[in-house]
Write a protein that holds these residues in place. Structure first.
Motif, mmCIF file in Angstrom:
data_model
loop_
_atom_site.group_PDB
_atom_site.id
_atom_site.type_symbol
_atom_site.label_atom_id
_atom_site.label_comp_id
_atom_site.label_asym_id
_atom_site.label_seq_id
_atom_site.Cartn_x
_atom_site.Cartn_y
_atom_site.Cartn_z
ATOM 1 N N GLU A 1 -22.957 132.744 76.162
ATOM 2 C CA GLU A 1 -24.149 132.538 75.331
ATOM 3 C C GLU A 1 -24.848 133.856 75.033
ATOM 4 O O GLU A 1 -25.307 134.093 73.913
ATOM 5 N N GLY A 2 -24.962 134.715 76.029
ATOM 6 C CA GLY A 2 -25.597 136.011 75.837
ATOM 7 C C GLY A 2 -24.843 136.882 74.852
ATOM 8 O O GLY A 2 -25.438 137.533 73.985
ATOM 9 N N ARG A 3 -23.519 136.897 74.949
ATOM 10 C CA ARG A 3 -22.706 137.696 74.015
ATOM 11 C C ARG A 3 -22.754 137.107 72.616
ATOM 12 O O ARG A 3 -22.814 137.831 71.623
ATOM 13 N N GLU A 4 -22.751 135.794 72.513
ATOM 14 C CA GLU A 4 -22.769 135.140 71.200
ATOM 15 C C GLU A 4 -24.084 135.391 70.470
ATOM 16 O O GLU A 4 -24.127 135.421 69.239
ATOM 17 N N ARG B 1 -29.644 141.210 77.206
ATOM 18 C CA ARG B 1 -29.608 140.335 78.380
ATOM 19 C C ARG B 1 -28.451 139.334 78.293
ATOM 20 O O ARG B 1 -28.056 138.914 77.227
ATOM 21 N N GLY B 2 -27.950 138.980 79.460
ATOM 22 C CA GLY B 2 -26.975 137.901 79.552
ATOM 23 C C GLY B 2 -25.578 138.257 79.072
ATOM 24 O O GLY B 2 -24.835 137.369 78.670
ATOM 25 N N LEU B 3 -25.191 139.531 79.133
ATOM 26 C CA LEU B 3 -23.863 139.915 78.622
ATOM 27 C C LEU B 3 -22.714 139.342 79.445
ATOM 28 O O LEU B 3 -21.579 139.340 78.989
ATOM 29 N N LEU B 4 -23.002 138.883 80.649
ATOM 30 C CA LEU B 4 -21.946 138.284 81.460
ATOM 31 C C LEU B 4 -21.796 136.787 81.190
ATOM 32 O O LEU B 4 -20.992 136.121 81.826
ATOM 33 N N THR B 5 -22.534 136.288 80.197
ATOM 34 C CA THR B 5 -22.381 134.889 79.792
ATOM 35 C C THR B 5 -21.928 134.827 78.342
ATOM 36 O O THR B 5 -22.265 135.689 77.536
ATOM 37 N N ASP C 1 -14.890 139.695 79.043
ATOM 38 C CA ASP C 1 -14.192 138.414 79.053
ATOM 39 C C ASP C 1 -12.875 138.558 78.316
ATOM 40 O O ASP C 1 -12.665 139.513 77.584
#
Length: 136
Positions: A27-30, A21-25, A87
């Motif tokens: 925080e999600g990638r981190e 979840r949240g790969l477009l943020t 990104d």
């Protein structure tokens, strides 16, 4: 006689699923479990494997994160490769530059090397393996 249908309870299907979840943020990638990509020519590169299939097709999907100044190896694709930039900026060795939201499809037989000046995170899907090539 009635045309009323009898409701049947839903039966969950057995399946194996991975959800990130949240790969477009950022925080999600981190929050992902990144690993160093320990192959020649990949200093400063981290990977989060998603799946790998068995030969003869050997398809793979992964998230890859290049630190500033990092690059990949020179390689040939034996199948299609899809790259989606999440990104940063990805630079192909022919000078093409790709940024967040760009989708790149490399054809089988293509030979290239990618790099970044500022850092980049990419979703990659390969339908076949790659073969390292020597710079000429």
């Amino acid at each position: 006689m009635s045309d009323t249908l009898t409701a049947r309870p839903e039966v969950p299907q057995q399946r194996a699923v991975t959800v990130l979840r949240g790969l477009l943020t950022a925080e999600g990638r981190e929050a992902l479990d990144w690993h160093g990509w320990d192959e020649p020519g990949r200093a400063g590169v981290q990977i989060r494997p998603l799946y790998t299939t068995r030969p003869p097709h050997a398809a793979t999907a992964f998230l890859v994160r290049f630190g500033p100044g990092a690059h990949g190896d020179l390689h040939e694709h034996l199948g299609h490769e899809l790259m989606f930039v999440l990104d940063g900026e990805l630079i192909n060795d022919n000078g093409d530059r790709y940024t967040a939201g760009d989708l790149i499809v490399e054809e089988p037989g293509s030979v290239h090397r990618v790099r970044t000046e500022t850092g980049v995170t990419v979703l990659g899907v390969r339908e076949g393996p790659t073969v390292p090539r020597e710079a000429g």
